[in-house]
Design a protein around this motif. Structure first.
Motif, PDB file in Angstrom:
ATOM      1  N   LYS A  54      -4.676 -10.657   7.324  1.00 16.08           N
ATOM      2  CA  LYS A  54      -4.555 -11.452   8.758  1.00 16.08           C
ATOM      3  C   LYS A  54      -3.080 -10.527   9.225  1.00 16.08           C
ATOM      4  CE  LYS A  54      -7.242 -15.394   7.938  1.00 16.08           C
ATOM      5  NZ  LYS A  54      -7.287 -16.186   7.342  1.00 16.08           N
ATOM      6  N   LYS A  55      -1.804 -11.168   8.861  1.00 19.90           N
ATOM      7  CA  LYS A  55      -1.119 -10.160  10.149  1.00 19.90           C
ATOM      8  C   LYS A  55      -0.983  -8.667  10.424  1.00 19.90           C
ATOM      9  CE  LYS A  55       3.942 -10.577   9.634  1.00 19.90           C
ATOM     10  NZ  LYS A  55       5.481 -10.656   8.705  1.00 19.90           N
ATOM     11  N   TYR A  56      -1.903  -7.825   9.794  1.00 17.07           N
ATOM     12  CA  TYR A  56      -1.423  -6.609   9.899  1.00 17.07           C
ATOM     13  C   TYR A  56      -3.131  -6.141  10.699  1.00 17.07           C
ATOM     14  CZ  TYR A  56       3.200  -7.002   8.448  1.00 17.07           C
ATOM     15  OH  TYR A  56       4.694  -6.873   8.411  1.00 17.07           O
ATOM     16  N   GLY A  57      -3.928  -6.898  10.490  1.00 19.01           N
ATOM     17  CA  GLY A  57      -5.563  -6.943  11.040  1.00 19.01           C
ATOM     18  C   GLY A  57      -6.400  -5.831   9.897  1.00 19.01           C
ATOM     19  N   HIS A  58      -5.799  -5.613   8.607  1.00 16.08           N
ATOM     20  CA  HIS A  58      -6.209  -4.204   8.343  1.00 16.08           C
ATOM     21  C   HIS A  58      -6.876  -4.427   6.813  1.00 16.08           C
ATOM     22  CE1 HIS A  58      -7.469   0.043   6.396  1.00 16.08           C
ATOM     23  NE2 HIS A  58      -6.813   0.108   7.696  1.00 16.08           N
ATOM     24  N   PRO A  59      -8.438  -4.248   7.253  1.00 18.94           N
ATOM     25  CA  PRO A  59      -9.001  -5.302   5.538  1.00 18.94           C
ATOM     26  C   PRO A  59      -8.216  -4.700   4.135  1.00 18.94           C
ATOM     27  CG  PRO A  59     -10.531  -3.882   6.600  1.00 18.94           C
ATOM     28  CD  PRO A  59      -9.534  -3.843   7.491  1.00 18.94           C
ATOM     29  N   THR A  60      -8.289  -2.775   4.257  1.00 20.25           N
ATOM     30  CA  THR A  60      -8.103  -2.651   2.617  1.00 20.25           C
ATOM     31  C   THR A  60      -6.902  -2.572   2.870  1.00 20.25           C
ATOM     32  OG1 THR A  60      -8.482  -0.118   3.963  1.00 20.25           O
ATOM     33  CG2 THR A  60     -10.021  -1.452   2.245  1.00 20.25           C
ATOM     34  N   ILE A  61      -6.009  -3.088   3.536  1.00 17.86           N
ATOM     35  CA  ILE A  61      -3.935  -2.911   3.043  1.00 17.86           C
ATOM     36  C   ILE A  61      -3.254  -3.265   2.113  1.00 17.86           C
ATOM     37  CG2 ILE A  61      -3.539  -5.679   3.896  1.00 17.86           C
ATOM     38  CD1 ILE A  61      -1.034  -4.715   5.422  1.00 17.86           C
ATOM     39  N   LYS A  62      -2.602  -1.874   0.837  1.00 17.23           N
ATOM     40  CA  LYS A  62      -2.675  -1.928   0.375  1.00 17.23           C
ATOM     41  C   LYS A  62      -0.682  -2.656  -0.183  1.00 17.23           C
ATOM     42  CE  LYS A  62      -6.142   0.053  -1.347  1.00 17.23           C
ATOM     43  NZ  LYS A  62      -6.341   0.195  -0.392  1.00 17.23           N
ATOM     44  N   PRO A  63      -0.358  -3.521  -1.382  1.00 19.85           N
ATOM     45  CA  PRO A  63       0.607  -3.978  -1.520  1.00 19.85           C
ATOM     46  C   PRO A  63       2.039  -2.490  -1.467  1.00 19.85           C
ATOM     47  CG  PRO A  63      -1.092  -4.064  -3.347  1.00 19.85           C
ATOM     48  CD  PRO A  63      -1.272  -3.060  -2.940  1.00 19.85           C
ATOM     49  N   LEU A  64       2.660  -3.223  -0.302  1.00 20.93           N
ATOM     50  CA  LEU A  64       3.976  -2.371  -0.225  1.00 20.93           C
ATOM     51  C   LEU A  64       4.395  -1.872  -1.179  1.00 20.93           C
ATOM     52  CD1 LEU A  64       5.838  -0.775   2.168  1.00 20.93           C
ATOM     53  CD2 LEU A  64       7.127  -3.306   2.151  1.00 20.93           C
ATOM     54  N   PRO A  65       5.427  -2.981  -2.135  1.00 20.67           N
ATOM     55  CA  PRO A  65       5.836  -2.630  -3.379  1.00 20.67           C
ATOM     56  C   PRO A  65       5.131  -1.581  -4.454  1.00 20.67           C
ATOM     57  CG  PRO A  65       5.213  -5.147  -3.004  1.00 20.67           C
ATOM     58  CD  PRO A  65       4.653  -4.550  -1.877  1.00 20.67           C
ATOM     59  N   ILE A  66       4.206  -1.644  -4.516  1.00 17.70           N
ATOM     60  CA  ILE A  66       3.314  -0.505  -5.101  1.00 17.70           C
ATOM     61  C   ILE A  66       3.497   0.971  -5.047  1.00 17.70           C
ATOM     62  CG2 ILE A  66       1.351   0.462  -5.983  1.00 17.70           C
ATOM     63  CD1 ILE A  66       0.339  -2.667  -6.199  1.00 17.70           C
ATOM     64  N   ILE A  67       3.616   0.950  -3.510  1.00 18.31           N
ATOM     65  CA  ILE A  67       3.554   1.646  -2.241  1.00 18.31           C
ATOM     66  C   ILE A  67       4.971   2.737  -2.646  1.00 18.31           C
ATOM     67  CG2 ILE A  67       3.424   3.138  -0.231  1.00 18.31           C
ATOM     68  CD1 ILE A  67       0.572   2.250  -1.308  1.00 18.31           C
ATOM     69  N   LYS A  68       6.303   1.634  -2.952  1.00 16.69           N
ATOM     70  CA  LYS A  68       7.785   2.471  -2.703  1.00 16.69           C
ATOM     71  C   LYS A  68       7.999   2.562  -3.743  1.00 16.69           C
ATOM     72  CE  LYS A  68      10.305  -0.515  -0.571  1.00 16.69           C
ATOM     73  NZ  LYS A  68      10.985  -1.037  -0.065  1.00 16.69           N
ATOM     74  N   ASN A  69       7.528   2.317  -5.602  1.00 15.06           N
ATOM     75  CA  ASN A  69       7.745   2.319  -6.054  1.00 15.06           C
ATOM     76  C   ASN A  69       6.995   3.943  -6.884  1.00 15.06           C
ATOM     77  OD1 ASN A  69       8.515   0.388  -7.701  1.00 15.06           O
ATOM     78  ND2 ASN A  69       7.398  -0.506  -8.670  1.00 15.06           N
ATOM     79  N   LEU A  70       5.936   4.255  -5.913  1.00 14.35           N
ATOM     80  CA  LEU A  70       5.168   5.879  -5.988  1.00 14.35           C
ATOM     81  C   LEU A  70       6.386   6.712  -5.824  1.00 14.35           C
ATOM     82  CD1 LEU A  70       0.865   4.586  -5.610  1.00 14.35           C
ATOM     83  CD2 LEU A  70       2.842   4.741  -7.668  1.00 14.35           C
ATOM     84  N   ILE A  71       6.392   6.090  -4.616  1.00 13.40           N
ATOM     85  CA  ILE A  71       8.011   7.392  -3.653  1.00 13.40           C
ATOM     86  C   ILE A  71       8.098   7.336  -4.218  1.00 13.40           C
ATOM     87  CG2 ILE A  71       8.371   6.981  -1.606  1.00 13.40           C
ATOM     88  CD1 ILE A  71       6.234   5.433  -0.165  1.00 13.40           C
ATOM     89  N   ILE A  72       9.636   6.436  -4.613  1.00 12.59           N
ATOM     90  CA  ILE A  72      10.867   5.837  -5.262  1.00 12.59           C
ATOM     91  C   ILE A  72      10.234   7.642  -6.505  1.00 12.59           C
ATOM     92  CG2 ILE A  72      12.157   5.033  -7.355  1.00 12.59           C
ATOM     93  CD1 ILE A  72      11.795   2.434  -5.224  1.00 12.59           C
ATOM     94  N   ASN A  73       9.459   7.258  -7.453  1.00 11.97           N
ATOM     95  CA  ASN A  73       9.670   8.325  -8.761  1.00 11.97           C
ATOM     96  C   ASN A  73       8.818   9.422  -8.365  1.00 11.97           C
ATOM     97  OD1 ASN A  73       9.046   5.988  -9.272  1.00 11.97           O
ATOM     98  ND2 ASN A  73       6.756   4.891 -10.108  1.00 11.97           N
ATOM     99  N   SER A  74       8.860   9.563  -7.006  1.00 14.22           N
ATOM    100  CA  SER A  74       7.421  10.917  -7.095  1.00 14.22           C
ATOM    101  C   SER A  74       8.161  11.924  -5.821  1.00 14.22           C
ATOM    102  CB  SER A  74       6.299  11.159  -6.545  1.00 14.22           C
ATOM    103  OG  SER A  74       5.521  11.014  -7.773  1.00 14.22           O
ATOM    104  N   THR A  75       9.533  11.607  -5.558  1.00 14.59           N
ATOM    105  CA  THR A  75       9.863  12.631  -4.072  1.00 14.59           C
ATOM    106  C   THR A  75      11.941  11.416  -4.487  1.00 14.59           C
ATOM    107  OG1 THR A  75      10.063  10.566  -2.807  1.00 14.59           O
ATOM    108  CG2 THR A  75       7.693  11.897  -2.483  1.00 14.59           C
ATOM    109  N   HIS A  76      12.628  12.583  -3.360  1.00 14.40           N
ATOM    110  CA  HIS A  76      13.911  12.740  -3.257  1.00 14.40           C
ATOM    111  C   HIS A  76      13.888  12.401  -1.770  1.00 14.40           C
ATOM    112  CE1 HIS A  76      14.038  15.602  -6.335  1.00 14.40           C
ATOM    113  NE2 HIS A  76      14.469  14.738  -6.745  1.00 14.40           N
ATOM    114  N   GLU A  77      15.317  11.467  -1.397  1.00 10.86           N
ATOM    115  CA  GLU A  77      15.331  11.228  -0.029  1.00 10.86           C
ATOM    116  C   GLU A  77      15.528  12.124   0.382  1.00 10.86           C
ATOM    117  OE1 GLU A  77      19.281   8.151  -0.985  1.00 10.86           O
ATOM    118  OE2 GLU A  77      18.306   8.947   1.198  1.00 10.86           O
ATOM    119  N   GLY A  78      14.758  12.148   2.098  1.00 11.33           N
ATOM    120  CA  GLY A  78      14.479  13.488   2.751  1.00 11.33           C
ATOM    121  C   GLY A  78      13.469  14.210   2.447  1.00 11.33           C
TER     122      GLY A  78
END
Ligand SMILES: C[S@@+](CC[C@H](N)C(=O)[O-])C[C@H]1O[C@@H](n2cnc3c(N)ncnc32)[C@H](O)[C@@H]1O
Length: 218
Positions: free
Chosen positions: A147-171
């Motif tokens: 409701k807050k972001y008005g998107h029907p298929t919003i994904k959970p931020l905590p999952i996305i953050k973990n994937l990014i931590i695992n598969s990239t470096h800063e920058g």
């Protein structure tokens, strides 16, 4: 056609799912709710899937294939055929187990999982601890975020953050060609990664900009 100079370190994206038309019979509240959920996705052009030509473009944007793609059950074979048979990638499957899935199980199991397939060929995957290394996340669909972001298929931020931590470096540079409400972009910013997002719907582009600028955390 892609400019050969442009390369990204990670693609993390959530393209439209490939969904058959739904005609939920009956007049019960549940039938109306199922039909309403499908119509909402159809109206937002989120039921047509994507093409192999689009995947070719994504692959051209990387020196090493390093791609997370959200999908539904029906699309798993489509992606495996492309990334494993054609590109010989290693792969893994991240599951979001939705603890509050719609109670719809007439002649079928619950639709209580979303799949995020990870494909890599030379791509980077180095979970920093036991927590970020897990492949199953039990989280409810967050109705308030929808409701807050008005998107029907919003994904959970905590999952996305973990994937990014695992598969990239800063920058590193991360691309989400189907940005929606901007979850991948917000996560990238919060983690000190660079990011590019594409979104076809102006309404969601505005939401992305707001979330990124306000750095709203959900
Ligand atoms: C499944 S949603 C992404 C939701 C996102 N993961 C989030 O957390 O908000 C897919 C998005 O892709 C957008 N889209 C569909 N076709 C597109 C295209 N050809 N180019 C760019 N965006 C597109 C839709 O408008 C939709 O917002």
């Amino acid at each position: 056609m892609i400019d050969e100079g442009i390369k990204v370190d990670l693609i993390l994206t959530d393209p439209p799912y490939d969904m058959p038309s739904t005609k939920a019979g009956g007049k019960s509240e549940l039938a109306k709710s199922i039909q309403g959920a499908f119509d909402e996705l159809k109206n937002a052009n989120l039921t047509n899937g994507i093409t192999y030509e689009f995947l070719d473009l994504m692959v051209q944007l990387q020196d090493n294939i390093n791609i997370y793609i959200w999908c539904n059950l029906k699309q798993i074979k489509f992606y495996l055929d492309y990334f494993i048979d054609k590109h010989k990638c290693k792969w893994d499957e991240i599951i979001w187990y939705k603890t509050n899935a719609m109670p719809c199980f007439h002649n079928k199991y619950l639709t209580d999982k979303e799949y995020c397939l990870y494909f890599r060929k030379g791509g980077y995957c180095n979970p920093v601890n036991y927590e970020t290394a897990k492949t199953v996340y039990s989280l409810p669909i967050n109705i308030l975020d929808k409701k807050k972001y008005g998107h029907p298929t919003i994904k959970p931020l905590p999952i996305i953050k973990n994937l990014i931590i695992n598969s990239t470096h800063e920058g590193d540079l991360i691309l989400d060609p189907f940005a929606g409400s901007g979850t991948t972009l917000v996560a990238s910013k919060q983690l000190g990664r660079n990011y590019i997002g594409f979104e076809i719907d102006e309404k969601y582009v505005d939401i992305c900009r707001k979330r990124i600028n306000e750095e709203v955390s959900i």
